[in-house]
Enzyme design. Structure first.
Site, mmCIF file in Angstrom:
data_model
loop_
_atom_site.group_PDB
_atom_site.id
_atom_site.type_symbol
_atom_site.label_atom_id
_atom_site.label_comp_id
_atom_site.label_asym_id
_atom_site.label_seq_id
_atom_site.Cartn_x
_atom_site.Cartn_y
_atom_site.Cartn_z
ATOM 1 C CG ASP A 247 23.675 61.954 12.406
ATOM 2 O OD1 ASP A 247 23.454 62.803 13.158
ATOM 3 O OD2 ASP A 247 24.644 61.507 12.362
ATOM 4 C CG ASP A 248 22.228 61.383 7.410
ATOM 5 O OD1 ASP A 248 23.460 61.944 7.556
ATOM 6 O OD2 ASP A 248 22.417 59.972 6.836
ATOM 7 C CG HIS A 298 25.892 64.866 9.667
ATOM 8 N ND1 HIS A 298 26.707 64.666 10.280
ATOM 9 C CD2 HIS A 298 25.070 64.241 8.923
ATOM 10 C CE1 HIS A 298 26.800 63.392 10.007
ATOM 11 N NE2 HIS A 298 25.930 62.991 8.908
ATOM 12 C CG HIS A 302 26.473 62.956 4.548
ATOM 13 N ND1 HIS A 302 26.608 61.465 4.183
ATOM 14 C CD2 HIS A 302 25.927 62.670 5.735
ATOM 15 C CE1 HIS A 302 26.551 60.717 5.268
ATOM 16 N NE2 HIS A 302 26.296 61.438 6.171
ATOM 17 C CG HIS A 392 20.364 58.164 10.085
ATOM 18 N ND1 HIS A 392 20.765 57.132 11.051
ATOM 19 C CD2 HIS A 392 21.498 58.814 9.776
ATOM 20 C CE1 HIS A 392 22.183 57.033 11.080
ATOM 21 N NE2 HIS A 392 22.645 57.929 10.374
#
Length: 431
Positions: A247-248, A298, A302, A392
């Protein structure tokens, strides 16, 4: 007198030598006279066509449940294909069934939710010179003829199997064949619905309150996955496969390093990228996709979408998919909400946008207790069949980068196959 006689003999010998032909130094007749090149007759149009035995060979393979160029038969579990051929180039879903394509092999497999193959489609180049007249001359009149859009489908019924020749009307030549199982032998309606894993992973850096909140969040995620088994996924089926998710990202250091590690180990990963970062680093997103990894949504900023209204969630999903499509040419069909925060608004909006919500069943907590050893242990001490592993790939996750090779090596040593999410949960990755 004798002297004169010898002189005459000597001159006579000289004359004989000078008049006789010299040795033949030519290597061929072509030095003395022109000679036509010897060439074989050019192939006729008839020679370039498949022989009459070719359609019969296709039929004989179909009688044994095989398609052209496929070593696998109908009713084989798709898991065997993955084990022998690796990950497919494309995965798709039609109604309740699934399709995977191996482009270089010219093969597409259709299979049920339980993994049983019911359709083998072959796209061999030799098929593309085959006409209906040649097929019917070799095999006789087809059992059935169907017209679908701009194609004609000629069907030969072979007991429980149908052999289909699909011919576009425009070309008049076979595009592909399909060896199709007409009887569904297994009821797959309830398979895997009850296989939902509890979320594992710990951190010694969380306060008691933070840990309590995390456990509550996990309980909520588990309950939602139970309530919406076709829309929310914590894990895949009960087979020895797992998916690595990140993620991210993207960023300009850790994400490229993770992409390189995955390539080094011949493993494919799943990147849930943030839309505004996709706009910043499109070349990194393109590299991830070109290497065979999935590039998924995603959110754009965020933000916690569970605190937003439907219009804002719809806008966010659209912005993110637009950003990703501009780079890879595809719109993601999988979405991971920031923080895993999911409610009815998030679920219904994802449904309207034909997107599945993909959460996780192992949390490495690499954002909390960041040591590579702890990240690795969170995976290897908890791993189960079908796990979706959360990590991540943003700029401060250098310990995740360090842990990744160790995780991959140990998973492989323990017999786990590392796959992309479309394979793990049998859902299309893109729309």
């Amino acid at each position: 007198m004798k002297r004169y006689l010898w002189i005459l003999v000597f001159f006579y010998l000289i004359i004989l030598v000078s008049c006789s032909p010299g040795p033949d130094t030519s290597s061929s007749k072509s030095d003395q006279e022109p000679q036509e090149d010897i060439i074989s007759d050019p192939p006729t149009k008839e020679d370039s066509k498949p022989s009459e035995s070719f359609p019969k060979r296709i039929r004989d393979l179909a009688l044994n449940g095989k398609g052209l160029n496929s070593e696998f038969t109908l009713k084989t579990n798709i898991q065997r294909v993955y084990e022998n051929w690796g990950d497919p180039n494309y995965t798709d879903k039609y109604n309740e069934n699934f399709y995977v394509t191996y482009e270089q092999r010219g093969i597409t497999f259709g299979f049920y939710e339980n993994g049983e193959i019911f359709d083998i489609r072959s796209y061999d180049e030799k098929l593309q010179s085959l006409t209906y007249d040649e097929i019917s001359s070799a095999l006789g009149k087809p059992t059935d003829t169907r017209r679908v859009n701009d194609e004609s489908i000629y069907v030969y019924k072979l007991n429980e199997i149908e052999l289909k020749f699909i011919i576009p009307n425009k070309s008049g030549k076979v595009d592909h064949t399909s060896v199709f199982l007409t009887q569904k032998n297994v009821d797959t309606s309830n398979i895997n619905k009850d296989y939902i894993l509890e979320i594992k992973g710990t951190s010694n850096n969380l306060s008691e309150k933070a840990w309590t909140n995390m456990l509550k969040s996990r309980e909520e995620m588990f309950a939602l996955a139970k309530s919406y088994p076709k829309n929310i996924f914590l894990n895949g089926s009960n087979q020895k496969k797992v998916a690595l998710t990140f993620d991210d990202g993207p960023d300009k250091t850790v994400t490229p390093a993770i992409i390189d590690i995955l390539a080094q180990y011949n493993v494919k990963g799943n990147f849930f990228f943030i839309g505004e970062k996709v706009r910043l680093y499109p070349e990194i997103v393109k590299t991830a996709f070109d290497n065979g990894n999935l590039v998924l949504s995603h959110s754009y900023y965020h933000n916690d979408l569970s605190k937003s209204g439907k219009e804002d969630i719809t806008s966010d999903l659209g912005l993110t998919n637009d950003a990703i499509q501009d780079v890879i040419g595809k719109r993601p069909a999988m979405f991971r909400p920031p923080y895993g925060a999911t409610n009815n608004f998030v679920i219904s909006t994802a449904q309207k946008n034909n997107m599945k919500i993909v959460l996780w069943s192992i949390d490495t907590l690499d954002w909390s207790q960041k040591e590579s050893t702890h990240i690795k242990e969170n995976v290897l001490n908890n791993v189960r069949s079908g796990d979706i592993i959360l990590m991540h790939s943003d700029e401060d996750k250098t310990e995740t980068e360090k842990a990744l090779p160790l995780i991959i090596e140990e998973l492989k040593n323990n017999g786990f196959q590392i796959v992309t999410l479309d394979i793990l949960i049998n859902e299309a990755a893109y729309r």
